[in-house]
Design a protein around this motif. Structure first.
Motif, PDB file in Angstrom:
ATOM      1  N   SER A 423       0.928  -1.219  -0.090  1.00 31.84           N
ATOM      2  CA  SER A 423       0.152   0.167   0.062  1.00 31.84           C
ATOM      3  C   SER A 423       0.924   1.413   0.107  1.00 31.84           C
ATOM      4  CB  SER A 423      -0.900   0.126   1.253  1.00 31.84           C
ATOM      5  OG  SER A 423      -1.792  -1.189   1.367  1.00 31.84           O
ATOM      6  N   GLY A 424       0.518   1.958  -0.937  1.00 31.86           N
ATOM      7  CA  GLY A 424       1.335   3.483  -0.881  1.00 31.86           C
ATOM      8  C   GLY A 424       1.274   3.764  -2.479  1.00 31.86           C
ATOM      9  N   THR A 425       2.342   4.870  -2.703  1.00 33.69           N
ATOM     10  CA  THR A 425       2.413   5.353  -4.107  1.00 33.69           C
ATOM     11  C   THR A 425       3.208   4.501  -4.829  1.00 33.69           C
ATOM     12  OG1 THR A 425       4.301   6.683  -3.549  1.00 33.69           O
ATOM     13  CG2 THR A 425       2.368   7.384  -3.095  1.00 33.69           C
ATOM     14  N   VAL A 426       3.489   4.817  -6.449  1.00 32.37           N
ATOM     15  CA  VAL A 426       4.115   4.076  -7.137  1.00 32.37           C
ATOM     16  C   VAL A 426       5.702   4.321  -6.695  1.00 32.37           C
ATOM     17  CG1 VAL A 426       4.891   3.994  -9.586  1.00 32.37           C
ATOM     18  CG2 VAL A 426       2.677   4.163  -8.999  1.00 32.37           C
ATOM     19  N   ARG A 427       6.035   5.438  -6.381  1.00 33.68           N
ATOM     20  CA  ARG A 427       7.323   5.849  -5.880  1.00 33.68           C
ATOM     21  C   ARG A 427       7.663   5.240  -4.628  1.00 33.68           C
ATOM     22  NH1 ARG A 427       8.736  12.021  -4.061  1.00 33.68           N
ATOM     23  NH2 ARG A 427       7.746  12.400  -6.338  1.00 33.68           N
ATOM     24  N   ASP A 428       6.749   4.994  -3.785  1.00 33.83           N
ATOM     25  CA  ASP A 428       6.975   4.209  -2.647  1.00 33.83           C
ATOM     26  C   ASP A 428       7.426   2.800  -2.890  1.00 33.83           C
ATOM     27  OD1 ASP A 428       6.384   6.373  -0.894  1.00 33.83           O
ATOM     28  OD2 ASP A 428       4.617   6.038  -0.681  1.00 33.83           O
ATOM     29  N   ASN A 429       6.671   2.394  -3.847  1.00 33.96           N
ATOM     30  CA  ASN A 429       6.857   0.803  -3.850  1.00 33.96           C
ATOM     31  C   ASN A 429       8.166   0.452  -4.619  1.00 33.96           C
ATOM     32  OD1 ASN A 429       4.308  -1.528  -3.705  1.00 33.96           O
ATOM     33  ND2 ASN A 429       3.593   0.687  -3.697  1.00 33.96           N
ATOM     34  N   ILE A 430       8.686   1.439  -5.598  1.00 40.04           N
ATOM     35  CA  ILE A 430      10.004   1.250  -6.331  1.00 40.04           C
ATOM     36  C   ILE A 430      11.097   1.363  -5.123  1.00 40.04           C
ATOM     37  CG2 ILE A 430      11.678   2.062  -8.063  1.00 40.04           C
ATOM     38  CD1 ILE A 430       8.928   2.751  -9.627  1.00 40.04           C
ATOM     39  N   ALA A 431      10.807   2.677  -4.236  1.00 39.50           N
ATOM     40  CA  ALA A 431      11.916   3.047  -3.448  1.00 39.50           C
ATOM     41  C   ALA A 431      12.011   1.935  -2.246  1.00 39.50           C
ATOM     42  CB  ALA A 431      11.694   4.369  -2.996  1.00 39.50           C
ATOM     43  N   TRP A 432      11.097   1.077  -2.252  1.00 37.15           N
ATOM     44  CA  TRP A 432      10.935   0.080  -1.246  1.00 37.15           C
ATOM     45  C   TRP A 432      12.234  -0.762  -1.258  1.00 37.15           C
ATOM     46  CZ3 TRP A 432      10.822  -5.115  -0.241  1.00 37.15           C
ATOM     47  CH2 TRP A 432      10.254  -5.710   0.905  1.00 37.15           C
ATOM     48  N   GLY A 433      12.559  -0.920  -2.671  1.00 42.37           N
ATOM     49  CA  GLY A 433      13.879  -1.800  -2.638  1.00 42.37           C
ATOM     50  C   GLY A 433      15.332  -1.023  -2.290  1.00 42.37           C
ATOM     51  N   ASP A 463       3.393   9.707  -7.857  1.00 45.46           N
ATOM     52  CA  ASP A 463       2.570   9.722  -6.698  1.00 45.46           C
ATOM     53  C   ASP A 463       1.135   9.191  -6.657  1.00 45.46           C
ATOM     54  OD1 ASP A 463       4.767  11.272  -5.427  1.00 45.46           O
ATOM     55  OD2 ASP A 463       4.036  13.013  -6.407  1.00 45.46           O
ATOM     56  N   THR A 464       0.913   8.438  -7.763  1.00 50.21           N
ATOM     57  CA  THR A 464      -0.296   7.586  -7.825  1.00 50.21           C
ATOM     58  C   THR A 464      -0.464   6.604  -6.877  1.00 50.21           C
ATOM     59  OG1 THR A 464      -0.356   7.970 -10.153  1.00 50.21           O
ATOM     60  CG2 THR A 464      -1.960   6.447  -9.210  1.00 50.21           C
ATOM     61  N   MET A 465      -1.500   6.697  -6.171  1.00 51.56           N
ATOM     62  CA  MET A 465      -1.896   5.644  -5.119  1.00 51.56           C
ATOM     63  C   MET A 465      -1.904   4.257  -5.582  1.00 51.56           C
ATOM     64  SD  MET A 465      -0.832   6.852  -2.118  1.00 51.56           S
ATOM     65  CE  MET A 465      -1.693   5.510  -0.733  1.00 51.56           C
ATOM     66  N   LEU A 466      -1.559   3.232  -5.204  1.00 53.61           N
ATOM     67  CA  LEU A 466      -1.808   2.027  -5.405  1.00 53.61           C
ATOM     68  C   LEU A 466      -2.915   1.278  -4.451  1.00 53.61           C
ATOM     69  CD1 LEU A 466       1.551   0.463  -6.618  1.00 53.61           C
ATOM     70  CD2 LEU A 466      -0.145   1.752  -7.970  1.00 53.61           C
ATOM     71  N   GLY A 467      -3.739   0.716  -4.978  1.00 55.30           N
ATOM     72  CA  GLY A 467      -4.791  -0.128  -4.416  1.00 55.30           C
ATOM     73  C   GLY A 467      -4.041  -1.383  -3.510  1.00 55.30           C
ATOM     74  N   GLN A 468      -4.996  -2.077  -3.015  1.00 59.12           N
ATOM     75  CA  GLN A 468      -4.307  -3.262  -1.920  1.00 59.12           C
ATOM     76  C   GLN A 468      -3.647  -4.146  -3.201  1.00 59.12           C
ATOM     77  OE1 GLN A 468      -7.050  -5.324   0.402  1.00 59.12           O
ATOM     78  NE2 GLN A 468      -5.475  -5.706   1.737  1.00 59.12           N
ATOM     79  N   ARG A 469      -2.446  -4.583  -2.675  1.00 61.51           N
ATOM     80  CA  ARG A 469      -1.511  -5.440  -3.455  1.00 61.51           C
ATOM     81  C   ARG A 469      -1.808  -5.367  -4.836  1.00 61.51           C
ATOM     82  NH1 ARG A 469      -1.102 -10.459  -1.005  1.00 61.51           N
ATOM     83  NH2 ARG A 469      -0.750 -11.650  -2.884  1.00 61.51           N
ATOM     84  N   GLY A 470      -1.666  -3.927  -5.267  1.00 63.04           N
ATOM     85  CA  GLY A 470      -1.715  -3.246  -6.586  1.00 63.04           C
ATOM     86  C   GLY A 470      -2.946  -3.644  -7.411  1.00 63.04           C
ATOM     87  N   VAL A 471      -4.104  -3.780  -6.775  1.00 63.14           N
ATOM     88  CA  VAL A 471      -5.276  -4.227  -7.496  1.00 63.14           C
ATOM     89  C   VAL A 471      -5.558  -3.320  -8.760  1.00 63.14           C
ATOM     90  CG1 VAL A 471      -6.787  -2.857  -6.148  1.00 63.14           C
ATOM     91  CG2 VAL A 471      -7.495  -5.062  -7.039  1.00 63.14           C
TER      92      VAL A 471
END
Length: 581
Positions: A423-433, A463-471
């Motif tokens: 859960s979070g933005t596209v940026r957050d999910n890539i930066a999670w790495g 900054d687009t928010m992703l749904g749960q598990r990228g739904v």
């Protein structure tokens, strides 16, 4: 319950303060019936209002002291119990995070969730009740018996005869209830497991129109939990009627013999009233104790489940001290398997047998094979998610076991077969790495993963928010985001576990071309010939054995199986291979 006391040490000051305040409250309450006796005998009986006002004032003042002490005790008990709950939950979570993959799989996910939430909460509430009531109840009973004997020995003996028998009965019930509540918690695990599966697979359930089946499955699991809980509660609730029967019999005895003693002059009305008051306090305390039996029984079962996780030994290789120079240097990416054999913990079935190959830094390695041939197991051994049973795995010429697991994994980018977005933005999910990654580095990783242009078309871009598990993303978009998350780490070794299956051949070709520019060693599990033709090394697995290895030309010449795979895809794939390569 020893685990509870180990966590309580940090809050011993608050716990001690709660107990001291409780003792002050209790002491005042035990004196009050004696004060009432004096008001009756010395004031009301003699019609001396000065005595009534004097001792009445003392009684009122003592009630205020008990009230204040009770509030203070509750405050300190709440502080200690909430702190213990926080520490226990944190310790549990840290312990689970430290588990190797093999150890983690010993526990069902739903069971771990229950232990982290329900079991910890149960212990936390029990600590509060223990500091406020569990220690208070036996003290109230003991104090009431002693004070009753002080007031009138003959009448107080009725409490001496009845209360110990009740304690023995309650202890027997508590022992039986503990094992029953443990089974209840296990059934709760099962219910949580069904819920987790249903919520995770809701799309599949709807597509296959299996809602009715899943509703029935949940109802069956929930009914089993209900019946087990009702059966256990029925057993614990039997204590209350039994306590009331015995204690009411004691009251009748005190009234009967008290009347005779008043007539004979061996007891006063105030003494009888005081003994009755102490008897009623015993009833109140024992009534609370029947409820505490249930709470304590559940807490005991929960403590055992929490302790089971905390006492679980991790795999030795996760805790092994690394050699100093091997863990501190950066990786080049060379990997060698030397007659490696592996089977999953607790299983005698060989997943890999005598697997040997050598990969130079910067090579691209394609791994092919039928389902169940051991492809994923092979690549999961590189970051030491599992340890080999025989043979050895070398990374840059050093045994993998000599690396610190955390230091090794920081040099590896891993994209699992099952995509997982947070859960979070596209940026957050890539930066999670890599948390410290800049926006430019994030965008560069997205471009390499062939997802940058797609992200730019999103409403809020990165900054687009992703749904749960990228739904709200397609399968291909999820895979490319996961690849970007791995690439932003700038890994020395990149593992793609069948993580390009949702990409069309052209996009996959562009991705593989982009990966050529990277200096990392790449392991690519794939079923597409278009992904293997440019690989420096192709590993062909069958039933856990490495039956062929080499580049595309070598396998086309030497491996009948590889040729059959190529021919089965030739009509469609070969054209794309010619276009891309």
């Amino acid at each position: 319950m020893g685990i509870v006391f180990s966590f309580l040490k940090r809050y011993r000051v608050a716990a001690t303060a709660a107990l001291v305040m409780m003792l002050i409250e209790l002491s005042v309450e035990l004196v009050q019936p004696l004060l009432i006796s004096k008001i009756i005998d010395d004031g009301i009986q003699h019609k001396d209002m000065s005595v009534v006002w004097t001792w009445g004032g003392v009684l009122t003042f003592s009630a205020l002291i008990a009230f204040g002490a009770g509030i203070a005790s509750s405050f300190f008990a709440a502080h200690a119990s909430q702190g213990i709950g926080y520490d226990m939950r944190s310790r549990l979570y840290d312990k689970v995070q430290s588990f190797s993959y093999a150890v983690f799989n010993r526990f069902a996910t739903s069971s771990l969730i229950t232990r982290l939430t329900g079991d910890v909460t149960q212990i936390q509430d029990t600590v509060f009740m223990g500091l406020r009531f569990m220690t208070r109840v036996p003290l109230v009973v003991t104090g009431s018996i002693m004070m009753a004997l002080v007031v009138n020995v003959r009448l107080g003996l009725w409490l001496v005869l009845t209360v110990p028998a009740l304690f023995i009965f309650i202890a027997w019930i508590m022992k039986k209830a503990a094992s029953s509540f443990k089974k209840v918690q296990q059934r709760l695990d099962a219910v949580n497991g069904v819920i987790q599966e249903n919520l995770t697979g809701i799309r599949l359930i709807r597509v296959f129109v299996r809602m009715g089946h899943e509703i029935r499955r949940f109802a069956l699991s929930s009914e089993t939990l209900m019946k087990g809980t009702v059966s256990t509660l029925r057993m614990t609730e039997r204590t209350m009627p039994f306590i009331l029967i015995v204690m009411n019999a004691a009251i009748m005895a005190v009234l009967w013999f008290g009347r005779r003693d008043i007539v004979s002059g061996s007891a006063s009305i105030g003494e009888v009233v005081a003994v009755l008051n102490y008897t009623l306090r015993c009833i109140g305390a024992m009534s609370v104790l029947s409820g505490l039996v249930m709470v304590l029984s559940r807490a005991r079962a929960s403590a055992q489940r929490v302790q089971e996780v905390l006492m679980t030994e991790n795999d030795a290789y996760e805790n092994r001290l690394p050699s100093k120079d091997s863990s501190s240097r950066s990786l080049q990416g060379g990997v060698e398997f030397d007659t490696v054999g592996f089977s999953y913990p607790g299983s005698d079935i060989a997943v890999l047998s005598d697997v040997s190959f050598r990969v130079r830094p910067g090579w691209r390695v394609a791994i092919m094979g039928a389902t169940g041939s051991g492809k994923s197991s092979l690549v999961q051994m590189i970051p030491r998610l599992y340890e080999e049973d025989s043979g050895r795995i070398l990374i840059d010429g050093t045994k993998a076991g000599e690396y610190d697991p955390e230091a090794l994994r920081r040099n590896i980018g891993y994209v699992p077969q099952e995509v997982l977005l947070f859960s979070g933005t596209v940026r957050d999910n890539i930066a999670w790495g890599r948390e410290e990654a800049t926006l430019d580095e994030i965008m560069e990783a997205a471009k390499q993963a062939q997802i940058h242009e797609t992200i730019e078309r999103f409403p809020q871009g990165y900054d687009t928010m992703l749904g749960q598990r990228g739904v709200n993303l397609s399968g291909g978009q999820k895979q490319r985001l996961s690849i970007a998350r791995a690439l932003v780490r700038k890994p020395s070794i990149l593992i793609l576990d069948d993580s390009t299956s949702a990409l069309d051949v052209r996009t996959e070709g562009a991705l593989l071309d982009a990966l050529k520019e990277l200096s990392c060693t790449t392991f690519l599990i794939t079923q597409k010939i278009s992904s293997t033709t440019s690989a420096d090394l192709i590993l062909l697995l069958d039933d856990g054995r490495l039956i062929a290895q080499g580049n595309h030309e070598t396998l086309m010449s030497d491996s009948p199986l590889y040729r059959r795979i190529y021919e089965s895809q030739y009509g469609e794939e070969a054209q794309h291979v010619q276009i891309i390569h």
